[in-house]
Design an enzyme around this catalytic site. Structure first.
Site, short mmCIF file in Angstrom:
data_model
loop_
_atom_site.label_atom_id
_atom_site.label_comp_id
_atom_site.label_asym_id
_atom_site.label_seq_id
_atom_site.Cartn_x
_atom_site.Cartn_y
_atom_site.Cartn_z
N CYS A 230 0.83 -1.20 0.00
CA CYS A 230 0.00 0.00 0.00
C CYS A 230 0.87 1.26 0.00
O CYS A 230 1.96 1.26 0.56
CB CYS A 230 -0.87 0.03 1.24
SG CYS A 230 -1.92 -1.40 1.42
N ARG B 16 5.36 0.30 -6.08
CA ARG B 16 5.30 -0.50 -4.86
C ARG B 16 4.42 -1.74 -5.03
O ARG B 16 4.50 -2.67 -4.24
CB ARG B 16 4.75 0.35 -3.70
CG ARG B 16 5.67 1.45 -3.28
CD ARG B 16 4.98 2.43 -2.36
NE ARG B 16 4.66 1.87 -1.06
CZ ARG B 16 5.49 1.87 -0.01
NH1 ARG B 16 6.69 2.38 -0.14
NH2 ARG B 16 5.13 1.37 1.14
N TRP C 1 -2.75 -2.72 -1.71
CA TRP C 1 -2.26 -4.06 -2.04
C TRP C 1 -2.96 -4.99 -1.07
O TRP C 1 -2.68 -4.97 0.13
CB TRP C 1 -0.74 -4.10 -1.86
CG TRP C 1 -0.08 -5.33 -2.39
CD1 TRP C 1 0.34 -5.55 -3.68
CD2 TRP C 1 0.30 -6.49 -1.64
NE1 TRP C 1 0.94 -6.78 -3.77
CE2 TRP C 1 0.92 -7.38 -2.54
CE3 TRP C 1 0.16 -6.87 -0.32
CZ2 TRP C 1 1.41 -8.61 -2.15
CZ3 TRP C 1 0.65 -8.12 0.08
CH2 TRP C 1 1.27 -8.97 -0.84
N ASN D 229 -1.45 1.93 5.64
CA ASN D 229 -0.48 0.96 5.09
C ASN D 229 -0.05 0.09 6.25
O ASN D 229 0.33 0.61 7.29
CB ASN D 229 0.71 1.72 4.49
CG ASN D 229 1.84 0.80 4.09
OD1 ASN D 229 1.65 -0.40 3.90
ND2 ASN D 229 3.04 1.35 3.96
N GLY D 230 -0.11 -1.23 6.09
CA GLY D 230 0.29 -2.13 7.16
C GLY D 230 -0.85 -3.06 7.53
O GLY D 230 -1.77 -3.27 6.73
N GLU E 167 18.63 -16.55 -8.89
CA GLU E 167 18.20 -15.19 -9.19
C GLU E 167 17.62 -15.11 -10.61
O GLU E 167 16.62 -14.45 -10.85
CB GLU E 167 19.40 -14.23 -9.00
CG GLU E 167 19.17 -12.78 -9.37
CD GLU E 167 18.05 -12.10 -8.60
OE1 GLU E 167 17.56 -12.65 -7.62
OE2 GLU E 167 17.65 -11.00 -9.03
N LYS F 215 13.90 -13.95 -11.44
CA LYS F 215 13.60 -12.86 -12.38
C LYS F 215 12.61 -13.32 -13.44
O LYS F 215 11.64 -12.65 -13.75
CB LYS F 215 14.87 -12.40 -13.11
CG LYS F 215 15.79 -11.50 -12.34
CD LYS F 215 15.26 -10.09 -12.27
CE LYS F 215 15.64 -9.40 -11.00
NZ LYS F 215 15.15 -9.94 -9.74
N GLU G 109 9.11 -13.92 -11.95
CA GLU G 109 8.36 -12.75 -11.46
C GLU G 109 7.90 -11.81 -12.56
O GLU G 109 6.84 -11.23 -12.45
CB GLU G 109 9.07 -12.02 -10.30
CG GLU G 109 10.41 -11.44 -10.54
CD GLU G 109 11.07 -10.84 -9.28
OE1 GLU G 109 10.44 -10.68 -8.23
OE2 GLU G 109 12.25 -10.50 -9.38
N HIS H 247 20.05 -35.35 -9.04
CA HIS H 247 19.23 -35.67 -7.87
C HIS H 247 17.79 -35.18 -8.02
O HIS H 247 17.12 -34.94 -7.03
CB HIS H 247 19.88 -35.06 -6.62
CG HIS H 247 21.27 -35.56 -6.40
ND1 HIS H 247 21.55 -36.85 -6.05
CD2 HIS H 247 22.47 -34.94 -6.55
CE1 HIS H 247 22.86 -37.02 -5.96
NE2 HIS H 247 23.44 -35.87 -6.27
N LYS I 190 7.17 -3.86 -4.52
CA LYS I 190 8.58 -3.49 -4.42
C LYS I 190 9.03 -3.43 -2.97
O LYS I 190 10.13 -3.83 -2.62
CB LYS I 190 8.77 -2.13 -5.08
CG LYS I 190 10.19 -1.60 -5.05
CD LYS I 190 10.99 -2.23 -6.15
CE LYS I 190 12.42 -1.79 -6.17
NZ LYS I 190 13.23 -2.76 -6.92
C1 G6P Z 1 10.25 -7.75 -2.90
C2 G6P Z 1 10.88 -7.12 -4.12
C3 G6P Z 1 12.19 -7.82 -4.44
C4 G6P Z 1 13.10 -7.78 -3.22
C5 G6P Z 1 12.41 -8.35 -1.98
C6 G6P Z 1 13.20 -8.05 -0.73
O1 G6P Z 1 9.85 -9.06 -3.17
O2 G6P Z 1 10.03 -7.23 -5.23
O3 G6P Z 1 12.84 -7.16 -5.52
O4 G6P Z 1 14.24 -8.55 -3.49
O5 G6P Z 1 11.14 -7.74 -1.80
O6 G6P Z 1 13.17 -6.67 -0.54
P1 G6P Z 1 14.32 -5.81 0.12
O7 G6P Z 1 13.85 -4.39 -0.01
O8 G6P Z 1 14.41 -6.24 1.55
O9 G6P Z 1 15.58 -6.07 -0.63
#
Ligand code: G6P
Length: 612
Positions: free
Chosen positions: A2, A27, A74, A98-99, A485, A489, A492, A508, A607
């Site tokens: 949010c 966000r 959100w 927010n929260g 990673e 990527k 997501e 395995h 984000k």
């Molecule tokens: C969310 C973001 C990711 C990030 C993760 C951890 O999932 O979309 O890009 O890696 O949070 O966030 P931080 O701000 O703690 O790196």
């Protein structure tokens, strides 16, 4: 997560609120709303979907006002519907949040027994009703909020307005980020200063537990009813640092910004061939005392931590554990004396990482243990930076794309600087070794630039992924986290199911998945494991798998039938994970664009994950 924007001004602020919401879109959210106070009325509009839907609604309704609050939601409690979108209203008080209010059910039951009718499934609506109820015994909106806040359990930031108080905006910060933007004859609030950059570069960063009253000409901050002073800070960031410029997406811009971002990050720590004496000088005594490292992080930042584990143990012989914050915080881990706890976080606000840090600090205090805390972060003003003893900033500049790119590679650069610093303090790394790594670090931005030249070839490969349902990424050593990673990527932003594996694990389990239709991405820098990796590639090919290989230009790996190769400029093996991040980022980006997904704001993701 949010996002909140609010303001009190002389002028009509509807466009500022909408523009602010647009700047918070990164966000992640699923609905949006706004409430303005105008001539004794609350004018509210809410819409499901993008802010632009809300903007059309606002234009059609032609609403305006000089006091208001706005929100991107959100969903946590209740589906993304118009009724669940904020602001929530009770009587003529309007609230954005927010929260999470953890005890909302109990509060709701009580309010219902008092006759309050709920129109949403959200936890937030209880706050609106509680304030409305408190206003029965006080005419001060601030006092009403001060009475309600102690009843709320959880983490929250709030923005509150009321028709009887057309000159004031009340805001609360308790566990979720909130800043005040200081204007001239007008003041604003937001979850992120980025939202307010077009209007001001002067900010007050509220602290946990702060309640503030903003009018057009004043800002008062209260802690437990007492007025306190909070400094006004000026920010360097400008509006241009958060625009897409010539790029189609923020993510692509941020991928291309990596040479510069890494240059910035290492420049704070390095002279031409040595660490600067002032780099982390304040932490030297603590570094001398530590005997092991515990890294706590989530998502992409966790992958950065995994790579750092290889580096800490291999280069400076320091034991290092890495754990996902959401697990660490709930499994009662043993807190070990003389441990350096490192939070890695691009935002510095991730709820699980922050909670893990706070819990560790409390438990260490209770047991009288000597631990040291540190944050590696891209936001200097974040909660984590403020709450750990030491911090190391990744100077990547604002990152808007939800899928982290430049924040990740600068985390890696920062972690290597930290490894070198601790190694130097503990005299556990030879001077020549350190000099070589520093020379290679200086060289890295250029190698990344050269790697970005392969973009066209990577685009060609990505065309072969568009129809795929699944994908495997394989790497060994520090390329194993890059495989994770790369898979993260791809899933997501393109929504293709992808798995990352240590290539040695192939037999395995994942080998069973390999068939004609399974693309397998291989990360093949020129390191000690290359021959073993080549054997893994043979195993995949023997089962009909199609290989997509990012290989060192000197690896001898060449393209052939069902083996597509993009050559990556040579880099020392120790820094290879930084460089091999680039092709997996570009691959995911192009696949996502070709599949037509929302690259910068992938569905269901956020984000800044400020709720657990
Ligand atoms: C969310 C973001 C990711 C990030 C993760 C951890 O999932 O979309 O890009 O890696 O949070 O966030 P931080 O701000 O703690 O790196």
């Amino acid at each position: 997560m949010c996002g909140i924007v609010g303001g009190v001004a002389e002028r009509n602020i509807i466009n500022i609120l909408i523009e602010g919401l647009k700047r918070l879109e990164y966000r992640g959210y699923d609905s949006a709303g706004v409430a303005l106070i105008n001539q004794g009325q609350v004018l509210r509009e809410r819409r499901v979907g993008k802010v632009v839907n809300l903007e059309h609604a606002v234009n059609e309704a032609n609403i305006e006002g000089s006091l208001g609050i706005a929100h991107t939601r959100w969903a946590t409690h209740g589906k993304p519907t118009e009724n669940n979108a904020h602001p929530h209203i009770s009587g003529t008080v309007a609230v954005v949040h927010n929260g999470i209010i953890e005890n909302y059910q109990e509060l709701k039951d009580n309010l219902e027994s008092l006759g309050y009718v709920f129109t949403s499934q959200t936890d937030t609506e209880v706050v609106a009703h509680l304030i409305n109820d408190a206003l029965k015994s006080t005419s001060s909106l601030l006092t009403a909020v001060q009475q309600v806040v102690p009843q709320l359990k959880g983490a929250y930031a709030l923005g509150i307005v009321h028709t009887d108080h057309p000159d004031e905006l009340i805001t609360v910060r308790e566990g979720s980020p909130l800043v005040i933007g200081v204007g001239i004859g007008e003041n604003f609030i937001s979850s992120d200063q980025l939202a307010l950059l077009p209007i001001t570069n002067r900010f007050i960063y509220l602290e946990e537990g702060d309640i503030a009253r903003l009018t057009r000409s004043s800002i008062e901050v209260f802690v437990e009813g007492q007025l306190v002073q909070r400094p006004v800070k000026e920010l360097d960031a400008t509006v241009s640092t958060v625009s897409k410029g010539e790029y189609k997406h923020y993510m692509l811009k941020e991928i291309y910004e990596q040479p510069e971002a890494i240059q910035q990050t290492i420049s704070q720590a390095l002279n031409s061939n040595a660490l600067r004496a002032d780099f982390l000088a304040e932490a030297v005594a603590d570094f001398k005392s530590i005997q092991q490292i515990q890294i706590i992080a989530c998502g992409t930042s966790y992958h950065a931590g995994m790579i750092a584990k290889y580096w800490f143990e291999q280069l400076i012989d320091l034991p290092c554990q890495v754990e996902i914050a959401s697990e660490f915080r709930y499994r009662t881990p043993v807190i070990v004396n003389h441990t350096l706890y490192i939070c890695i976080s691009q935002s510095g606000e991730t709820a699980d990482t922050l909670a893990a840090l706070r819990d560790t600090q409390q438990r260490a205090l209770a047991k009288n243990l000597n631990i040291v805390t540190m944050t590696i972060c891209n936001v200097a003003t974040s909660s984590m930076v403020r709450e750990t003893k030491h911090s190391l900033l990744t100077l990547a500049g604002p990152e808007i794309g939800v899928a982290s790119t430049k924040a990740f590679t600068t985390q890696l650069a920062a972690l290597m600087l930290l490894v070198l610093k601790i190694g130097q303090v503990k005299q556990s790394i030879a001077v020549e070794k350190m000099t070589t790594i520093i020379t290679d670090l200086w060289h890295t931005p250029k190698v990344i630039l050269d790697t970005l030249q392969q973009n066209k070839d990577i685009l060609r490969l990505s065309e072969l992924f568009v129809e795929k349902q699944h994908c495997l990424f394989l790497g060994r050593g520090t390329e194993f986290p890059i495989a994770l990673e790369g898979a993260l990527k791809l899933k997501e932003i393109s929504y293709i199911h992808a798995e990352g594996y240590a290539a040695g694990e192939l037999k395995h389990g994942p080998l069973a998945l390999v068939d004609n239709d399974m693309p397998v991405v291989i990360l093949a820098p020129q390191d000690d494991m290359l021959d073993k990796l080549k054997s893994n590639m043979e195993e995949v090919q023997a089962r009909g798998g199609e290989l997509f290989v990012f290989a060192d230009e000197n690896s001898g790996i060449k393209g052939k039938d069902r083996q597509h190769v993009v050559h990556i400029p040579s880099i020392s093996p120790i820094l290879a994970p930084i460089v091999y991040s680039i092709p997996v980022q570009l691959l995911s980006y192009h696949v996502a664009v070709l599949r037509g997904t929302d690259v910068d704001q992938p569905r269901n993701l956020a984000k800044s994950v400020t709720v657990e």
